[in-house]
Design an enzyme around this catalytic site. Sequence first.
Site, PDB file in Angstrom:
ATOM      1  N   SER A 144      -2.370  -0.316  -1.258  1.00 30.14           N
ATOM      2  CA  SER A 144      -2.628   0.239   0.067  1.00 30.14           C
ATOM      3  C   SER A 144      -3.119  -0.803   1.060  1.00 30.14           C
ATOM      4  O   SER A 144      -3.704  -1.826   0.693  1.00 30.14           O
ATOM      5  CB  SER A 144      -3.657   1.367  -0.026  1.00 30.14           C
ATOM      6  N   GLN A 145      -2.890  -0.513   2.324  1.00 28.75           N
ATOM      7  CA  GLN A 145      -3.405  -1.311   3.435  1.00 28.75           C
ATOM      8  C   GLN A 145      -4.925  -1.408   3.310  1.00 28.75           C
ATOM      9  O   GLN A 145      -5.602  -0.410   3.079  1.00 28.75           O
ATOM     10  CB  GLN A 145      -3.023  -0.621   4.735  1.00 28.75           C
TER      11      GLN A 145
END
Length: 217
Positions: free
Chosen positions: A64-65
Amino acid sequence: MVSSVAPPPEKMMFQLSLRRRGISDRAVLQAMEAVPRDRFVDPVHRDGAWRDTALPIACGQTISQPFVVAYMTEQLRLEAGHRLLEIGTGSGYHAAVLSRLVRDVVSVERFKTLADRARARLKELNYANVEVLLGDGFAIPEGAGTFDRIIVTAAMTELSQPLLDLLDPGGILIAPIGPANGRQTLIRVERKDDDFIRKALVDVRFVPALTGIAREL
């Protein structure tokens, strides 16, 4: 635990990006800075490990970011004595961040390849309070017990009552809810005795949560 050794300019920009986007919890920022994200991404993507972007990993999944990792972590309101369940281990990066903030992390991953790699990586980096299990996030065994906090890192179409029942009174659950190809919203659920109070936080985009165990992937 191994800490990040990113070059100072990259680490500074990484932290600055999180602060600019509203992450203010000092413990969360310190955990994000300390965990070496470059050790959790595929070698071909390591040059971009400290950028605020999601990156592909094996089995069609993503790491994930960083802002999303930090935001979800901050919304959990973690305490050092908490026992936490993560559904969707992925690379193990988010579990490593969480492990610096709570007592124990139990992380469930349906893809055998990802579970094995994350377990080995976390052991190599000495994240000893993380247990990675190969399993179905939609069917957590009763023997797993209950948890102070639960985080889901793939989009579910709805939250099941059996999952909510794993949350201790006073506990918090964070999960993205919505269809794979439609609008998804990050939801925070707080348990007050037998009541579950939901609050919509922000729109997000996650890979869909899948049922079953992929032992061949």
